[in-house]
Design an enzyme around this catalytic site. Structure first.
Site, PDB file in Angstrom:
ATOM      1  N   ASP A  77      23.285  65.796  53.059  1.00 54.94           N
ATOM      2  CA  ASP A  77      22.096  65.301  53.343  1.00 54.94           C
ATOM      3  C   ASP A  77      21.631  64.514  52.178  1.00 54.94           C
ATOM      4  O   ASP A  77      21.671  64.985  50.912  1.00 54.94           O
ATOM      5  CB  ASP A  77      21.172  66.416  53.831  1.00 54.94           C
ATOM      6  CG  ASP A  77      21.231  66.867  54.949  1.00 54.94           C
ATOM      7  OD1 ASP A  77      22.219  66.495  55.782  1.00 54.94           O
ATOM      8  OD2 ASP A  77      20.459  67.831  55.390  1.00 54.94           O
TER       9      ASP A  77
ATOM     10  N   LYS B  20      23.676  70.550  61.295  1.00 59.47           N
ATOM     11  CA  LYS B  20      23.075  71.600  62.126  1.00 59.47           C
ATOM     12  C   LYS B  20      23.906  72.726  62.021  1.00 59.47           C
ATOM     13  O   LYS B  20      23.488  73.776  61.946  1.00 59.47           O
ATOM     14  CB  LYS B  20      22.657  71.028  63.471  1.00 59.47           C
ATOM     15  CG  LYS B  20      21.573  69.873  63.504  1.00 59.47           C
ATOM     16  CD  LYS B  20      21.111  69.650  64.849  1.00 59.47           C
ATOM     17  CE  LYS B  20      20.483  70.719  65.654  1.00 59.47           C
ATOM     18  NZ  LYS B  20      19.311  70.993  65.067  1.00 59.47           N
TER      19      LYS B  20
ATOM     20  N   ALA C 257      26.051  73.812  59.768  1.00 62.71           N
ATOM     21  CA  ALA C 257      26.108  74.480  58.489  1.00 62.71           C
ATOM     22  C   ALA C 257      24.816  75.075  58.168  1.00 62.71           C
ATOM     23  O   ALA C 257      24.740  76.267  57.760  1.00 62.71           O
ATOM     24  CB  ALA C 257      26.579  73.519  57.230  1.00 62.71           C
TER      25      ALA C 257
ATOM     26  N   GLU D  87      26.064  67.943  67.705  1.00 58.02           N
ATOM     27  CA  GLU D  87      26.277  66.829  66.509  1.00 58.02           C
ATOM     28  C   GLU D  87      27.765  66.787  66.294  1.00 58.02           C
ATOM     29  O   GLU D  87      28.231  66.370  65.510  1.00 58.02           O
ATOM     30  CB  GLU D  87      25.600  67.422  65.096  1.00 58.02           C
ATOM     31  CG  GLU D  87      24.256  66.955  65.148  1.00 58.02           C
ATOM     32  CD  GLU D  87      23.800  67.379  63.516  1.00 58.02           C
ATOM     33  OE1 GLU D  87      22.639  66.854  63.487  1.00 58.02           O
ATOM     34  OE2 GLU D  87      24.325  67.923  63.126  1.00 58.02           O
TER      35      GLU D  87
ATOM     36  N   THR E  43      10.911  75.579  71.817  1.00 54.61           N
ATOM     37  CA  THR E  43      10.135  75.561  70.788  1.00 54.61           C
ATOM     38  C   THR E  43       8.929  74.545  70.760  1.00 54.61           C
ATOM     39  O   THR E  43       9.314  73.496  71.283  1.00 54.61           O
ATOM     40  CB  THR E  43      10.549  75.506  69.492  1.00 54.61           C
ATOM     41  OG1 THR E  43      11.397  74.044  69.286  1.00 54.61           O
ATOM     42  CG2 THR E  43      11.743  76.415  69.192  1.00 54.61           C
TER      43      THR E  43
ATOM     44  N   GLY F  69       6.508  73.768  68.302  1.00 53.79           N
ATOM     45  CA  GLY F  69       5.726  73.359  67.263  1.00 53.79           C
ATOM     46  C   GLY F  69       4.665  74.561  66.730  1.00 53.79           C
ATOM     47  O   GLY F  69       4.973  75.676  66.894  1.00 53.79           O
TER      48      GLY F  69
ATOM     49  N   ASP G  35       2.453  75.457  68.872  1.00 53.50           N
ATOM     50  CA  ASP G  35       2.078  76.280  69.985  1.00 53.50           C
ATOM     51  C   ASP G  35       3.088  77.272  70.081  1.00 53.50           C
ATOM     52  O   ASP G  35       3.162  78.088  71.376  1.00 53.50           O
ATOM     53  CB  ASP G  35       1.956  75.277  71.219  1.00 53.50           C
ATOM     54  CG  ASP G  35       0.907  74.456  71.154  1.00 53.50           C
ATOM     55  OD1 ASP G  35      -0.086  74.801  70.540  1.00 53.50           O
ATOM     56  OD2 ASP G  35       0.805  73.255  71.585  1.00 53.50           O
TER      57      ASP G  35
ATOM     58  N   ASP H 256      17.032  74.991  62.842  1.00 56.19           N
ATOM     59  CA  ASP H 256      18.201  75.467  62.684  1.00 56.19           C
ATOM     60  C   ASP H 256      18.078  76.900  62.562  1.00 56.19           C
ATOM     61  O   ASP H 256      18.712  77.885  62.822  1.00 56.19           O
ATOM     62  CB  ASP H 256      19.082  74.703  61.624  1.00 56.19           C
ATOM     63  CG  ASP H 256      19.365  73.313  62.096  1.00 56.19           C
ATOM     64  OD1 ASP H 256      19.625  73.084  63.182  1.00 56.19           O
ATOM     65  OD2 ASP H 256      19.503  72.678  61.165  1.00 56.19           O
TER      66      ASP H 256
ATOM     67  N   ASN I  87      10.204  82.667  65.235  1.00 56.55           N
ATOM     68  CA  ASN I  87       8.791  82.049  64.467  1.00 56.55           C
ATOM     69  C   ASN I  87       8.880  82.284  63.095  1.00 56.55           C
ATOM     70  O   ASN I  87       8.388  81.519  62.566  1.00 56.55           O
ATOM     71  CB  ASN I  87       7.866  82.389  65.552  1.00 56.55           C
ATOM     72  CG  ASN I  87       7.906  81.562  67.142  1.00 56.55           C
ATOM     73  OD1 ASN I  87       8.846  80.882  67.235  1.00 56.55           O
ATOM     74  ND2 ASN I  87       6.911  82.057  67.748  1.00 56.55           N
TER      75      ASN I  87
END
Length: 291
Positions: free
Chosen positions: A22, A49, A51, A143, A203, A205, A207, A237, A261
């Site tokens: 990255d 993703k 790794a 990916e 998911t 976020g 919420d 991830d 979470n």
């Protein structure tokens, strides 16, 4: 006394997927098309993703193995070293002639991001000759080529989970072979077939998250409020790895979501795509429902 997790809290997880370098530029805000934003800070760090999920599993105390590919370059060598140092079994990562996968990432002060991925060696991942035991869970993402994901699902003897990201239409057989699919709210909307899948975790976020069985919402858990967000890239991830490990450790659905979470909340506080985490046992105890 040993601090190692008990066998029940150390389920085996094999991740088949992407390994990237990255290259991240952090700035006050994301540029609009054609715009240049100055004052950025550049960093390079391990990512991808696949790794990210393997490293998260290892840091949570799981027995983590990675199946993937890197190039014969400095980036590939450094990524292999980083995964091994995190506790990931890297023996099934191939070294190929293609360049190591790279992600170009822009991040703003709120942790929002824009990403361009150059697959490179990730296009040469193979599961030929790789054994999959009945006692291990296998986790894939999109990916890598979906046909390879399907081949992995066919070879999996135990629990098979798919993080269907980035969103794409799923091969029907692949969906049929999934014991669990994990997506975010946007991906769930973009893949209509998921509404008929046996088990899907979504998911939302701030919420929280929920689990659906055949389109029916059967469990949910609230989000953990975070005010000091550093980076959102690795959070999804880490959530995926934590949810699979929590379910495999025998937690019921709502408790497993709460654990994932909490792990995701810790992940966004860390600037790394492969954040430092507590053990799975820690999160299980911290989220245990009151008697």
């Amino acid at each position: 006394m040993s601090s190692s997790p008990s066998p029940a809290l150390r389920p085996a997880l094999t991740v088949v997927g992407s390994i990237n370098l990255d290259i991240t530029a952090t700035a006050g805000r994301l540029p609009t098309p054609g715009e240049t934003v100055g004052g950025g800070v550049l960093r390079q760090q391990p990512g991808g993703k696949g790794a990210n999920q393997a490293v998260a599993a290892a840091r949570l105390g799981g027995s983590s193995r990675m199946v993937g590919a890197v190039g014969r370059d400095e980036a590939g060598r450094s990524l292999l070293t980083a995964m091994a140092e995190a506790g990931v079994d890297t023996r099934d990562i191939a070294t190929v002639d293609a360049a190591t996968g790279t992600a170009l990432v822009l991040v703003d002060s709120d942790g929002e991001n824009q990403i361009v991925v150059c697959p490179g060696a990730n296009g040469e991942v193979s599961v030929g000759g790789v054994p999959f035991g009945a006692d291990e869970a296998v986790l894939c993402q999109l990916e890598i080529e979906q046909e390879l994901v399907l081949e992995t699902a066919r070879r999996t003897q135990g629990f098979f989970a798919l993080n269907a990201a980035p969103a794409a239409p799923l091969i029907p057989e692949l969906l049929e072979r999934c014991d669990l699919v994990i997506v975010n709210e946007s991906e769930y909307a973009l893949i209509p077939a998921l509404k008929y899948a046996p088990l899907v975790a979504v998911t939302y976020g701030g919420d929280g998250s929920a689990i659906f069985e055949n389109g029916v919402r059967v469990a949910e858990a609230p989000a953990v409020r975070v005010t000091d967000i550093a980076n959102t890239i690795g959070a999804g991830d880490a959530f995926c790895a934590a949810l699979v490990l929590a379910l495999r450790a025998g937690l019921e659905h709502s408790h497993a979501l709460a654990v994932a979470n909490a792990v995701g909340a810790d992940a966004v506080r860390d600037a790394s795509s492969q954040p430092a985490l507590q053990t799975l046992a820690h999160y299980i105890e911290a989220t245990r429902p009151a008697a």
